[in-house]
Write a protein that holds these residues in place. Structure first.
Motif, PDB file in Angstrom:
ATOM      1  N   ASP A  69       0.840  -1.205   0.000  1.00 24.86           N
ATOM      2  CA  ASP A  69       0.000   0.000   0.000  1.00 24.86           C
ATOM      3  C   ASP A  69       0.858   1.231   0.000  1.00 24.86           C
ATOM      4  O   ASP A  69       1.933   1.271   0.615  1.00 24.86           O
ATOM      5  N   GLY A  70       0.377   2.246  -0.669  1.00 25.95           N
ATOM      6  CA  GLY A  70       1.056   3.529  -0.647  1.00 25.95           C
ATOM      7  C   GLY A  70       2.043   3.704  -1.768  1.00 25.95           C
ATOM      8  O   GLY A  70       2.774   4.698  -1.792  1.00 25.95           O
ATOM      9  N   LEU A  71       2.131   2.803  -2.733  1.00 27.94           N
ATOM     10  CA  LEU A  71       3.075   2.911  -3.837  1.00 27.94           C
ATOM     11  C   LEU A  71       2.413   3.668  -4.997  1.00 27.94           C
ATOM     12  O   LEU A  71       1.303   3.359  -5.406  1.00 27.94           O
ATOM     13  N   HIS A  72       3.129   4.669  -5.529  1.00 29.79           N
ATOM     14  CA  HIS A  72       2.672   5.435  -6.692  1.00 29.79           C
ATOM     15  C   HIS A  72       3.751   5.361  -7.758  1.00 29.79           C
ATOM     16  O   HIS A  72       4.931   5.580  -7.465  1.00 29.79           O
ATOM     17  N   ILE A  73       3.316   5.019  -9.047  1.00 33.93           N
ATOM     18  CA  ILE A  73       4.268   4.877 -10.153  1.00 33.93           C
ATOM     19  C   ILE A  73       3.865   5.849 -11.247  1.00 33.93           C
ATOM     20  O   ILE A  73       2.695   5.942 -11.634  1.00 33.93           O
ATOM     21  N   THR A  74       4.868   6.544 -11.744  1.00 29.38           N
ATOM     22  CA  THR A  74       4.655   7.500 -12.817  1.00 29.38           C
ATOM     23  C   THR A  74       5.676   7.227 -13.909  1.00 29.38           C
ATOM     24  O   THR A  74       6.878   7.051 -13.609  1.00 29.38           O
TER      25      THR A  74
END
Length: 575
Positions: A69-74
Motif C-alpha cells: 500500500d502507498g506505492l505510486h508509479i509515474t
C-alpha cells in the motif's frame, strides 16, 4: 534520602526506556526504508527486463496492485511528460524539478526523502532511467517515528510497570548497603562530638567506600584523641587557675570577661558565672575600670593597691597588663588583671617601719638622758658629791635599759632568722618556771606580789635558754603590770602529747582593742607606764617567736582591772 533515591532511579529507568524506544523506532524506520528501497529496485529491475512498451496505465495498475500500500508509479518521457500512472508527487508542477528525477536523467538513478504537504506524510522517492529513455518515477509512503513509538508504547508501559514493581525493592537493598557506612560514620562522629571515642567503622559492602571509611576511621580517632588531650589540658589549666592564691581576670578586646578564677571571684565577692559579662558586672571600682580601659585603648600597664570590697582591713594589689593584639590571635587585644592579697606584706612593712621608728626612739631617749647628765657633770656646775652620785646612778640605769633593749632586739633578730631549733635537750618546764620565779623574787617582793608555781614536770625537747627566755618574759610582765599585793599563778601540765604553760596574774589587764597587737614589737598599751617600769615592748614579741619556733600555740585572755592569762602549748618530749 531513600525515597529520593528510588524516585530518581525510576526516572532514570523511564528515561532510559524512552531513549531505547526512540532508538528502536529509528532502527525500525531505517529497516522499513531499506526494505522499500529493495522493493522499488526490484520493480526497476523487472521493468528493465520486460520493457515499458506496454500500456503505461495498465502497467502502472498492475505494479501498484502487486506492491505494498502507498506505492505510486509515474512514467515520464525524457522531456518530463507524464506518460501514465499520474504524478508520483502531487506537489510537483514540473516533475523534472525534483532532485531524484534530475539525477535519473543525468546518472540513470536517483532517490530522496521529503515531506509531502498534500499527503501529510513523509515519502520516499526513486527514479530510474529505462533503456528506451523512459523514466520510471516511484513514490512510497514512510511510516513516521511517532507511528513506530505508538506501536512500541504498550511494550514500554509494560516494562515500566515491571520496573516499578522490581526496582524499588532492589534499590532499597542497594541503598541500604550504600547508606550503612554513612550511618556508621554519623554515629562515630556523634560519639566524638559527645567527647568520647568514635568506634572503628566496619568494612563497607562496596569497595569504593573503603578509602573513605579508612580515612574517616583515622580522622575520627585523631579528633577523639585531640579532644581528649584538649579536655585534659583545659581541666589542668582550670585546676591551676582555680587553686591560685592570686586572682586572675582576663578580658577580651571589648572589655568582657573571658576567664575569672575562684580567687578573683572571692576577692570581689562575686557569685555565679560571669564569663562573657562586662567588667562592671564584677566590680565598679573606678580605679580598676579606668585602668582596664586605659590598657585596652593605649596598651599602658599599671599597678596599684586598693581596699578589698569583700573583706574589711584587707589590702589587694592589682596589676593591669595589656595583651598585645598579635598575642591574642586577632586584632582586638585584651587585658589581664592579676589581683594579689598584700595585706600581710603591707602589714609587715608597716611593722618594720614602726619597728625602726620605735627602736630609734627607744635608743634615743636613754642616750639623751645620758648625754644631758654627762654635760652637767662636765661643766662642773654639779659639785655636790651626792648629786654627782645620783646622776651617775641615773646614767647607769639608762645604760642598763639601753643594753637590755639592744639585747632584746638581738634576741628577736636571732629568733626571726631561725627556721628551726637544733640545740635541743630534755627540759622540765616546771623546773624552769621555778628558777625564773626565784630570780624575780626580789622584784616581786618590792610590789608585794606572790608567785605560785605548780604542776607536773612538763618534759619537752627544747633549748633550755629559749625556755628560760619564754618563761622569764611572761613572769616579768605578770609582775611588772600587777597591782600592789597581787598574785601570779604559774601552772604546768602535760596533756595529749602537749605541755601546757599557764601564767595568770591579777594585774591591770589589757583592753580588748589592744589584745591582738600586744605581741607586736614595741607595742605598749600604756607607753608611759611601760617606760617607767623599764619595759622595752619586745617581751611578748620574743615569746611569740619562741612559741612559733617550736610549732606551738599561744592564747591570751584578759579583762581590764581583773588581770591577764596567757596559755602556751608546746609539743611534749617524744617517749
Amino acid at each position: 534520602m531513600k525515597r529520593a533515591f528510588v524516585f530518581r532511579t525510576l526516572l532514570t529507568v523511564f528515561a532510559a526506556l524512552l531513549v531505547f524506544g526512540a532508538a528502536c523506532a529509528l532502527l525500525m524506520q531505517q529497516q522499513y526504508l531499506e526494505s522499500k528501497r529493495e522493493e522499488i529496485k526490484g520493480i526497476f529491475r523487472t521493468l528493465a527486463v520486460s520493457g515499458t512498451t506496454r500500456d503505461y496505465g495498465t502497467l502502472s495498475k498492475e505494479l501498484t496492485e502487486d506492491a505494498a500500500d502507498g506505492l505510486h508509479i509515474t512514467f515520464l518521457s525524457p522531456g518530463g511528460k507524464i506518460l501514465g500512472g499520474g504524478s508520483a508527487d502531487p506537489d510537483a508542477e514540473d516533475p523534472l524539478s525534483r532532485p531524484e528525477v534530475g539525477e535519473a536523467q543525468k546518472d540513470g538513478y536517483g532517490e530522496g526523502t521529503r515531506y509531502s504537504q498534500s499527503l501529510k506524510a513523509s515519502q520516499f522517492y526513486a527514479a530510474q532511467k529505462m533503456p528506451d529513455g523512459t523514466i520510471v518515477w516511484l513514490a512510497v509512503s514512510l511510516k513516521s517515528l511517532r507511528d513506530h513509538l505508538w506501536r512500541l508504547l504498550p511494550a514500554l508501559l509494560a516494562v515500566l510497570l515491571a520496573s516499578m514493581a522490581v526496582v524499588p525493592p532492589l534499590v532499597m537493598r542497594m541503598s541500604k548497603g550504600i547508606l550503612q557506612p554513612l550511618r556508621e560514620i554519623a554515629l562515630s562522629l556523634q560519639a566524638v562530638n559527645a567527647g568520647g571515642y568514635g568506634k572503628d567503622l566496619s568494612s563497607p559492602r562496596f569497595e569504593e567506600f573503603a578509602p573513605i571509611v579508612s580515612e574517616i576511621n583515622a580522622l575520627s580517632q585523631k579528633i577523639a584523641h585531640t579532644l581528649s588531650d584538649l579536655t585534659v589540658e583545659r581541666g589542668r589549666i582550670n585546676y591551676l587557675l582555680n587553686n591560685m592564691h592570686e586572682g586572675m581576670v582576663v578580658l577580651d578586646g571589648s572589655g568582657r570577661i573571658l576567664i575569672l578564677n575562684r580567687s578573683a571571684a572571692a576577692f570581689f565577692g562575686a557569685q555565679g558565672s560571669l564569663t562573657g559579662q562586662d567588667l562592671l558586672c564584677l566590680t565598679r571600682i573606678p580605679k580598676i575600670t579606668q585602668a582596664a580601659q586605659l590598657a585596652l585603648k593605649e596598651e599602658k600597664p599599671s599597678a596599684f593597691d586598693f581596699p578589698s570590697p569583700a573583706a574589711a582591713n584587707r589590702i589587694l594589689r592589682v596589676s593591669v597588663t595589656p595583651v598585645a593584639k598579635e598575642a591574642s590571635g586577632d586584632q582586638s587585644g585584651g587585658v589581664v588583671l592579676l589581683i594579689t592579697d598584700v595585706t600581710a606584706v603591707r602589714r609587715s612593712e608597716q611593722i618594720r617601719s614602726e619597728f625602726f621608728a620605735n627602736a630609734s626612739h627607744e635608743l634615743k631617749t636613754p642616750l639623751t638622758s645620758i648625754k644631758g647628765f654627762a654635760e652637767l657633770m662636765e661643766t662642773g656646775i654639779v659639785d655636790d658629791p651626792e648629786q654627782t652620785k645620783r646622776y651617775l646612778a641615773l646614767i647607769r640605769k639608762e645604760t642598763e635599759r639601753m643594753i637590755g633593749l639592744i639585747s632584746d632586739i638581738l634576741k628577736l633578730s636571732e629568733l626571726e632568722s631561725r627556721a628551726s631549733e637544733t640545740d635541743r635537750q630534755s627540759v622540765s618546764l616546771l623546773m624552769t618556771a621555778r628558777k625564773v620565779a626565784e630570780s624575780l623574787s626580789l622584784q616581786a617582793q618590792e610590789k608585794q606580789v606572790e608567785i605560785h608555781v605548780e604542776g607536773d614536770d612538763g618534759l619537752l625537747d627544747a633549748n633550755p635558754d629559749r625556755m628560760t627566755q619564754l618563761v622569764l618574759n611572761l613572769l616579768d610582765n605578770a609582775v611588772k603590770y600587777n597591782v600592789q599585793g597581787g598574785k601570779v599563778n604559774v601552772f604546768v601540765r602535760s596533756e595529749n602529747e602537749r605541755v601546757l604553760l599557764t601564767v595568770a596574774d591579777t594585774g591591770v589587764g589589757i583592753p580588748p582593742e589592744a589584745q591582738e597587737r600586744v605581741f607586736e614589737r614595741f607595742y605598749r598599751v600604756d607607753k608611759s607606764r611601760s617606760r617607767r617600769l623599764g619595759g622595752t615592748g619586745l617581751g611578748l614579741s620574743i615569746v611569740k617567736h619562741i612559741v612559733g619556733l617550736y610549732k606551738g600555740e599561744i592564747r591570751l585572755k584578759s579583762e581590764l582591772g581583773r588581770g591577764t592569762e596567757i596559755r602556751v602549748s608546746l609539743p611534749a618530749r617524744a617517749g
